[in-house]
Design a protein around this motif. Structure first.
Motif, PDB file in Angstrom:
ATOM      1  N   PRO A 126       0.973  -1.230  -0.031  1.00  0.00           N
ATOM      2  CA  PRO A 126      -0.037   0.192   0.022  1.00  0.00           C
ATOM      3  C   PRO A 126       0.902   1.231   0.000  1.00  0.00           C
ATOM      4  CG  PRO A 126      -0.937  -1.596   1.615  1.00  0.00           C
ATOM      5  CD  PRO A 126       0.373  -2.234   1.197  1.00  0.00           C
ATOM      6  N   TRP A 127       1.843   1.088   0.603  1.00  0.00           N
ATOM      7  CA  TRP A 127       2.561   2.685   0.543  1.00  0.00           C
ATOM      8  C   TRP A 127       3.182   2.901  -0.680  1.00  0.00           C
ATOM      9  CZ3 TRP A 127       7.860   2.609  -1.452  1.00  0.00           C
ATOM     10  CH2 TRP A 127       8.440   1.306  -1.663  1.00  0.00           C
ATOM     11  N   ARG A 128       3.351   2.268  -1.644  1.00  0.00           N
ATOM     12  CA  ARG A 128       3.330   2.542  -3.205  1.00  0.00           C
ATOM     13  C   ARG A 128       2.547   3.182  -3.793  1.00  0.00           C
ATOM     14  NH1 ARG A 128       8.220   0.124  -4.808  1.00  0.00           N
ATOM     15  NH2 ARG A 128       8.877  -1.968  -3.914  1.00  0.00           N
ATOM     16  N   ARG A 129       1.441   2.944  -3.705  1.00  0.00           N
ATOM     17  CA  ARG A 129       0.046   3.807  -3.798  1.00  0.00           C
ATOM     18  C   ARG A 129       0.190   5.282  -3.435  1.00  0.00           C
ATOM     19  NH1 ARG A 129      -6.253   3.518  -3.131  1.00  0.00           N
ATOM     20  NH2 ARG A 129      -6.781   4.651  -5.118  1.00  0.00           N
ATOM     21  N   GLU A 130       0.481   5.128  -1.977  1.00  0.00           N
ATOM     22  CA  GLU A 130       0.278   6.611  -1.334  1.00  0.00           C
ATOM     23  C   GLU A 130       1.592   7.572  -1.805  1.00  0.00           C
ATOM     24  OE1 GLU A 130       0.903   5.542   2.808  1.00  0.00           O
ATOM     25  OE2 GLU A 130      -1.028   4.464   2.709  1.00  0.00           O
ATOM     26  N   ARG A 131       2.775   6.855  -2.413  1.00  0.00           N
ATOM     27  CA  ARG A 131       3.952   7.509  -2.888  1.00  0.00           C
ATOM     28  C   ARG A 131       3.796   8.019  -4.132  1.00  0.00           C
ATOM     29  NH1 ARG A 131       6.766   5.222  -6.101  1.00  0.00           N
ATOM     30  NH2 ARG A 131       8.220   6.446  -7.056  1.00  0.00           N
ATOM     31  N   ARG A 132       2.983   7.229  -4.975  1.00  0.00           N
ATOM     32  CA  ARG A 132       2.575   7.656  -6.305  1.00  0.00           C
ATOM     33  C   ARG A 132       1.625   8.769  -6.329  1.00  0.00           C
ATOM     34  NH1 ARG A 132       0.987   2.998  -7.853  1.00  0.00           N
ATOM     35  NH2 ARG A 132      -1.014   3.249  -7.613  1.00  0.00           N
ATOM     36  N   HIS A 133       0.715   8.626  -5.382  1.00  0.00           N
ATOM     37  CA  HIS A 133      -0.213   9.830  -5.473  1.00  0.00           C
ATOM     38  C   HIS A 133       0.414  11.018  -4.921  1.00  0.00           C
ATOM     39  CE1 HIS A 133      -4.259   7.255  -5.299  1.00  0.00           C
ATOM     40  NE2 HIS A 133      -3.287   6.955  -6.156  1.00  0.00           N
ATOM     41  N   THR A 180       3.617  11.767  -5.351  1.00  0.00           N
ATOM     42  CA  THR A 180       4.375  12.261  -6.612  1.00  0.00           C
ATOM     43  C   THR A 180       3.513  13.021  -7.478  1.00  0.00           C
ATOM     44  OG1 THR A 180       6.021  10.524  -6.295  1.00  0.00           O
ATOM     45  CG2 THR A 180       5.663  11.226  -8.521  1.00  0.00           C
ATOM     46  N   LEU A 181       2.363  12.497  -8.210  1.00  0.00           N
ATOM     47  CA  LEU A 181       1.445  12.885  -9.152  1.00  0.00           C
ATOM     48  C   LEU A 181       0.768  14.231  -8.578  1.00  0.00           C
ATOM     49  CD1 LEU A 181      -0.585   9.615 -10.110  1.00  0.00           C
ATOM     50  CD2 LEU A 181       1.059  10.863 -11.598  1.00  0.00           C
ATOM     51  N   ARG A 182       0.408  14.319  -7.486  1.00  0.00           N
ATOM     52  CA  ARG A 182       0.029  15.619  -7.021  1.00  0.00           C
ATOM     53  C   ARG A 182       1.049  16.601  -6.806  1.00  0.00           C
ATOM     54  NH1 ARG A 182      -3.189  12.342  -3.249  1.00  0.00           N
ATOM     55  NH2 ARG A 182      -1.544  12.426  -1.684  1.00  0.00           N
ATOM     56  N   ALA A 183       2.280  16.147  -6.634  1.00  0.00           N
ATOM     57  CA  ALA A 183       3.540  17.161  -6.705  1.00  0.00           C
ATOM     58  C   ALA A 183       3.779  17.804  -8.116  1.00  0.00           C
ATOM     59  CB  ALA A 183       4.557  16.461  -6.057  1.00  0.00           C
ATOM     60  N   TRP A 184       3.382  16.878  -9.223  1.00  0.00           N
ATOM     61  CA  TRP A 184       3.380  17.446 -10.655  1.00  0.00           C
ATOM     62  C   TRP A 184       2.241  17.817 -11.042  1.00  0.00           C
ATOM     63  CZ3 TRP A 184       4.735  11.692 -12.478  1.00  0.00           C
ATOM     64  CH2 TRP A 184       6.121  11.444 -12.250  1.00  0.00           C
ATOM     65  N   GLY A 185       1.322  18.197 -10.014  1.00  0.00           N
ATOM     66  CA  GLY A 185       0.100  19.038 -10.563  1.00  0.00           C
ATOM     67  C   GLY A 185      -0.947  18.087 -11.339  1.00  0.00           C
ATOM     68  N   VAL A 186      -1.047  16.785 -11.135  1.00  0.00           N
ATOM     69  CA  VAL A 186      -1.704  15.964 -12.123  1.00  0.00           C
ATOM     70  C   VAL A 186      -2.612  15.211 -11.051  1.00  0.00           C
ATOM     71  CG1 VAL A 186      -1.772  13.758 -13.532  1.00  0.00           C
ATOM     72  CG2 VAL A 186       0.073  15.344 -13.568  1.00  0.00           C
TER      73      VAL A 186
END
Length: 166
Positions: free
Chosen positions: A27-34, A36-42
């Protein structure tokens, strides 16, 4: 012959759709990816859809390069697909996109990647980042497997019950 190409594309799309749910068994992978995506403005849903279509395009590129039939698609290695995702220019992946799509979501995602790739600046950077995130997810999945090398068919087998789209 055209039916074979359509079937290969459908299998590539299925691979792309099950990739993140399989990676997210930690589950931590999903949190990290989310994050990252938010940091990219996506938006996370949009970003994850684009990662899935990047995986499909990478798999399709490998399948086309190998002239793989639908039956041979399953033998392609996840490592080869990861290499295509991280080692190809955006336009190289997009060049292998099919001419027509069965699913409007896939067509929209490919069109969005095209816009990002050709718009330049931060949009092209986003397309590059999404391809790298795709490569990372594929690499994680390949490394996690006790089977060497992990194939596309192995991933599809692992995903039974994981893909909400069927």
């Amino acid at each position: 012959m055209n039916a074979d190409r359509d079937e290969v594309w459908r299998r590539c799309v299925r691979l792309g759709r099950v990739l993140l749910p399989l990676v997210d068994r930690e589950p931590w992978r999903r949190e990290r990816r989310h994050e990252t995506l938010r940091a990219w403005g996506v938006d996370t849903g949009t970003g994850e859809g684009l990662i899935g279509i990047c995986a499909a395009l990478a798999a399709h590129t490998v399948a086309k390069d190998a002239s793989a039939s639908p039956e041979e698609f399953g033998a392609l290695t996840v490592t080869a697909v990861a290499g295509a995702a991280g080692g190809s220019q955006d336009f190289e992946l997009l060049a292998g996109a099919p001419d027509r799509f069965d699913d409007e979501r896939d067509e929209r995602a490919v069109m969005l990647l095209r816009v990002c790739s050709y718009a330049g600046d931060r949009h092209a950077l986003l397309a590059f980042r999404l391809a790298q995130e795709t490569r990372r997810a594929l690499t994680v999945l390949a490394a996690r497997s006790p089977q060497r090398p992990l194939t596309c068919q192995d991933v599809l087998r692992m995903a039974v019950g994981t893909d909400p789209a069927g």
